[in-house]
Design a protein around this motif. Structure first.
Motif, PDB file in Angstrom:
ATOM      1  N   ALA A   1      27.764  43.895 105.901  1.00  0.00           N
ATOM      2  CA  ALA A   1      28.776  42.621 105.917  1.00  0.00           C
ATOM      3  C   ALA A   1      28.295  41.871 104.600  1.00  0.00           C
ATOM      4  O   ALA A   1      29.204  41.301 103.924  1.00  0.00           O
ATOM      5  CB  ALA A   1      28.007  41.782 107.190  1.00  0.00           C
TER       6      ALA A   1
ATOM      7  N   PHE B   1      19.329  44.154  85.151  1.00  0.00           N
ATOM      8  CA  PHE B   1      19.945  43.883  84.079  1.00  0.00           C
ATOM      9  C   PHE B   1      21.265  43.205  84.914  1.00  0.00           C
ATOM     10  O   PHE B   1      20.903  42.742  86.157  1.00  0.00           O
ATOM     11  CB  PHE B   1      21.502  45.022  84.213  1.00  0.00           C
ATOM     12  CG  PHE B   1      21.961  46.112  85.194  1.00  0.00           C
ATOM     13  CD1 PHE B   1      22.819  45.668  85.631  1.00  0.00           C
ATOM     14  CD2 PHE B   1      21.418  47.188  85.873  1.00  0.00           C
ATOM     15  CE1 PHE B   1      23.616  45.541  86.866  1.00  0.00           C
ATOM     16  CE2 PHE B   1      21.981  47.348  87.351  1.00  0.00           C
ATOM     17  CZ  PHE B   1      23.355  46.787  86.815  1.00  0.00           C
TER      18      PHE B   1
ATOM     19  N   GLY C   1      33.661  40.885  98.181  1.00  0.00           N
ATOM     20  CA  GLY C   1      34.612  42.187  97.590  1.00  0.00           C
ATOM     21  C   GLY C   1      34.174  43.690  97.013  1.00  0.00           C
ATOM     22  O   GLY C   1      34.418  44.106  96.106  1.00  0.00           O
TER      23      GLY C   1
ATOM     24  N   LYS D   1      28.417  38.602  91.389  1.00  0.00           N
ATOM     25  CA  LYS D   1      28.397  38.510  89.591  1.00  0.00           C
ATOM     26  C   LYS D   1      28.291  37.561  89.109  1.00  0.00           C
ATOM     27  O   LYS D   1      29.108  36.766  89.094  1.00  0.00           O
ATOM     28  CB  LYS D   1      28.691  40.241  89.270  1.00  0.00           C
ATOM     29  CG  LYS D   1      28.630  41.490  89.929  1.00  0.00           C
ATOM     30  CD  LYS D   1      29.188  42.646  89.399  1.00  0.00           C
ATOM     31  CE  LYS D   1      28.871  43.738  90.593  1.00  0.00           C
ATOM     32  NZ  LYS D   1      29.707  45.481  90.402  1.00  0.00           N
TER      33      LYS D   1
HETATM   34  C1  LIG Z   1      22.429  47.691  91.063  1.00  0.00           C
HETATM   35  C2  LIG Z   1      23.874  47.467  91.474  1.00  0.00           C
HETATM   36  C3  LIG Z   1      24.822  47.452  91.652  1.00  0.00           C
HETATM   37  C4  LIG Z   1      25.853  47.507  92.248  1.00  0.00           C
HETATM   38  N1  LIG Z   1      26.821  48.239  92.228  1.00  0.00           N
HETATM   39  C5  LIG Z   1      28.315  47.364  92.596  1.00  0.00           C
HETATM   40  C6  LIG Z   1      29.382  48.131  92.728  1.00  0.00           C
HETATM   41  O1  LIG Z   1      29.336  49.146  92.446  1.00  0.00           O
HETATM   42  N2  LIG Z   1      30.546  47.895  92.664  1.00  0.00           N
HETATM   43  C7  LIG Z   1      30.597  45.916  93.664  1.00  0.00           C
HETATM   44  O2  LIG Z   1      31.964  45.752  93.691  1.00  0.00           O
HETATM   45  N3  LIG Z   1      29.156  45.748  93.585  1.00  0.00           N
HETATM   46  C8  LIG Z   1      28.188  46.304  93.201  1.00  0.00           C
HETATM   47  N4  LIG Z   1      27.489  45.517  93.456  1.00  0.00           N
HETATM   48  C9  LIG Z   1      27.020  44.005  93.127  1.00  0.00           C
HETATM   49  C10 LIG Z   1      26.756  44.166  94.992  1.00  0.00           C
HETATM   50  O3  LIG Z   1      27.832  45.405  95.942  1.00  0.00           O
HETATM   51  C11 LIG Z   1      27.341  42.556  95.570  1.00  0.00           C
HETATM   52  O4  LIG Z   1      26.418  42.119  94.904  1.00  0.00           O
HETATM   53  C12 LIG Z   1      26.989  43.096  97.386  1.00  0.00           C
HETATM   54  O5  LIG Z   1      27.456  42.090  97.882  1.00  0.00           O
HETATM   55  C13 LIG Z   1      25.388  43.003  98.181  1.00  0.00           C
HETATM   56  O6  LIG Z   1      25.500  42.863  99.134  1.00  0.00           O
HETATM   57  P1  LIG Z   1      23.984  42.382 100.291  1.00  0.00           P
HETATM   58  O7  LIG Z   1      23.871  43.092 101.516  1.00  0.00           O
HETATM   59  O8  LIG Z   1      22.750  42.361  98.708  1.00  0.00           O
HETATM   60  O9  LIG Z   1      24.649  41.643 100.230  1.00  0.00           O
HETATM   61  P2  LIG Z   1      23.468  39.554  99.554  1.00  0.00           P
HETATM   62  O10 LIG Z   1      23.576  39.634  98.016  1.00  0.00           O
HETATM   63  O11 LIG Z   1      22.084  39.764 100.995  1.00  0.00           O
HETATM   64  O12 LIG Z   1      24.886  38.634 100.187  1.00  0.00           O
HETATM   65  C14 LIG Z   1      26.067  38.650  98.909  1.00  0.00           C
HETATM   66  C15 LIG Z   1      27.338  37.466 100.120  1.00  0.00           C
HETATM   67  O13 LIG Z   1      27.302  38.226 101.450  1.00  0.00           O
HETATM   68  C16 LIG Z   1      27.508  37.429 102.477  1.00  0.00           C
HETATM   69  N5  LIG Z   1      26.497  38.072 104.071  1.00  0.00           N
HETATM   70  C17 LIG Z   1      25.067  39.085 104.038  1.00  0.00           C
HETATM   71  N6  LIG Z   1      25.209  39.218 104.740  1.00  0.00           N
HETATM   72  C18 LIG Z   1      26.844  38.050 105.908  1.00  0.00           C
HETATM   73  C19 LIG Z   1      26.277  38.392 107.353  1.00  0.00           C
HETATM   74  N7  LIG Z   1      26.495  39.365 108.260  1.00  0.00           N
HETATM   75  N8  LIG Z   1      28.071  37.441 107.242  1.00  0.00           N
HETATM   76  C20 LIG Z   1      28.764  37.317 107.203  1.00  0.00           C
HETATM   77  N9  LIG Z   1      28.090  36.597 105.835  1.00  0.00           N
HETATM   78  C21 LIG Z   1      27.237  37.346 105.157  1.00  0.00           C
HETATM   79  C22 LIG Z   1      25.561  36.474 102.517  1.00  0.00           C
HETATM   80  O14 LIG Z   1      26.022  35.430 102.176  1.00  0.00           O
HETATM   81  C23 LIG Z   1      26.119  36.162 100.796  1.00  0.00           C
HETATM   82  O15 LIG Z   1      27.861  35.437 100.008  1.00  0.00           O
HETATM   83  C24 LIG Z   1      26.087  46.089  92.982  1.00  0.00           C
HETATM   84  C25 LIG Z   1      24.323  44.748  92.266  1.00  0.00           C
HETATM   85  C26 LIG Z   1      23.130  45.550  92.211  1.00  0.00           C
HETATM   86  C27 LIG Z   1      22.184  44.796  91.885  1.00  0.00           C
END
Ligand SMILES: Cc1cc2nc3c(=O)[nH]c(=O)nc-3n(C[C@H](O)[C@H](O)[C@H](O)COP(=O)(O)OP(=O)(O)OC[C@H]3O[C@@H](n4cnc5c(N)ncnc54)[C@H](O)[C@@H]3O)c2cc1C
Length: 423
Positions: free
Chosen positions: A103, A291, A109, A380
């Protein structure tokens, strides 16, 4: 990111989730939902109720005829391959890591690379959303289609995603080939090569002459594989790629004149031996050195101008990077706030070691991205305001209209999102 919510709820059923959400709404308490907490922006920050779906995980339904799989929203991406294996299915594409919740990845995105493939939001065929007024809505292209278009990159403000239906594909293997090539040659034909390949991306330290090009080629599930050797996994990936790289980054953060040497050493380590394996083991790699990151999405047609302009901006800024740029592509999708909404996309990601200041680097590169109608990755770092975003997303006002319709009191808006969306 550190913050102190007033309370944390970890519902184990949909009914418990709805009860926690509606009780908070009735108290007038703000609510944010956390996935794995892997976003760089303060999307999940709240002083109200933080809801985690860590107990709502796994598969709830599989349709073998269409390959559609419904997963509970808290399911971690790293667990999906094993959940799909009994049906011979796999995710069509993945990003660099798999620690996220499904989610959370959908809501920001999150994407991988390949001009024929979308990010996670483009794989979604249905969402089940819990709203602050106690309703639970299923949406898809035919059911509440506006909500569906908005909530596929919904930033956690369009209801809590209880479950996500994804279109999966027959399981497949990937062969990974990494080569070091002159950057001028890479820049000359990257888009053509990306179109001819399944998944192509490159890593490059601006101001240096060579880039590491990573190409993944899809094969049938039963193709013979040559998994990464234990030596490559332990020595190249873990010891060199994470432990030693982290130590060099720390050294260059204290003594900036070491940065060119770190770049030279790291670029030599980046091209690993080729290997092939089940897709989920090839898409992702451990990223243990912390980072900062910004990543912008531009029309793919702008590739040839954007990347050299980013190089010039970074070199002119005098900022010494010890992390490479990462350049990827994506197919267009039909979401409203997807970074690839309505256009084939090139992504340029700029990273910096976490102990070094990021603001000067961001200030140097953002004007380049702005000049090419760049859209920042929602998870990001970036400095855009609601006015900037409204210009870059044709459906920005529609998104806010739908958001207001389902949550008029703004229960799901924290201060960051209120400002970001201009509410
Ligand atoms: C080391 C690293 C590598 C990464 N690599 C990539 C990559 O290759 N490609 C890319 O595009 N991004 C990448 N990212 C970014 C990452 O994929 C996004 O920030 C993603 O949203 C993180 O998912 P999360 O589960 O931690 O969500 P969170 O950071 O916990 O939440 C993100 C958003 O989703 C919402 N959300 C979470 N769960 C729900 C739910 N059940 N219902 C409604 N809303 C919800 C939250 O409220 C928030 O707005 C990377 C990040 C890191 C730290």
């Amino acid at each position: 990111m550190r913050f102190r919510p007033a309370a944390v709820a970890r519902p184990g059923t949909e009914a418990e989730l709805v009860a926690a959400l509606t009780a908070a709404a009735e108290r007038g308490q703000g609510v944010r939902v956390i996935g794995a907490g892997h976003s760089f922006t303060p999307l999940i920050r709240t002083d109200g109720l933080l809801i985690s779906l860590d107990r709502l995980t796994g598969v709830s339904r599989v349709d073998p005829a269409t390959g559609e799989v419904t997963l509970w929203g808290g399911t971690r991406i790293r667990d999906i391959a094993a959940l799909l294996a009994p049906w011979g299915l796999a995710l069509p594409n993945m990003g660099d890591i798999d620690a996220q919740s499904i989610a959370g990845a959908v809501s920001t995105g999150t994407h991988g690379t390949g001009p024929a493939y979308t990010g996670y939001s483009g794989m979604v065929t249905g969402l089940r959303l819990a709203l602050p007024d106690g309703r639970v809505l299923d949406c898809s292209a035919t059911e509440h289609p506006d909500l569906f278009a908005a909530a596929r990159v919904g930033l956690g403000v369009l209801g809590v995603i209880v479950a996500v239906r994804l279109r999966c594909v027959p399981a497949f293997t990937l062969t990974c080939r990494e080569t070091t090539e002159p950057i001028r040659a890479v820049l000359a034909d990257f888009v053509d090569r990306a179109r001819a390949a399944d998944h192509l991306e490159f890593f490059w330290f601006p101001g240096t002459p060579r880039a590491t090009v990573k190409q993944l080629t899809r094969g049938p599930a039963d193709a013979p594989t040559r998994p990464m050797t234990r030596f490559d996994r332990v020595v190249n990936r873990e010891l060199l790629g994470n432990v030693a790289f982290g130590a060099l980054d720390a050294a260059a953060a204290s003594v900036p004149r070491l940065a060119p040497a770190v770049r030279a050493v790291a670029s030599r380590w980046m091209a690993g031996a080729g290997f092939s394996d089940a897709s989920h083991r090839v898409y992702v790699a451990p990223r243990r050195v912390r980072f900062h990151e910004t990543e912008y999405a531009m029309p793919l047609a702008a590739f040839a101008e954007v990347v050299p302009e980013v190089e010039r901006a970074i070199v002119a800024s005098g900022q010494q990077l010890t992390f490479p740029l990462e350049v990827r592509t994506s197919a267009a999708d039909d979401t409203w706030l997807g970074t690839a909404a309505g256009r084939e996309t090139v992504y340029v990601a700029v990273h910096r070691y976490h102990r070094e200041p990021f603001a000067p680097l961001l200030a140097a590169v953002e004007p380049v991205f702005a000049a090419h109608a760049g859209r920042p990755h929602w998870g990001k770092e970036h400095s855009l305001t609601a006015d900037d975003l409204a210009v870059r997303y044709p459906r920005f006002d529609d998104f806010n209209r739908v958001r207001h319709g389902i949550d008029p009191d703004g229960v799901l808006l924290g201060p960051y999102l209120r400002e970001l969306l201009g509410v």
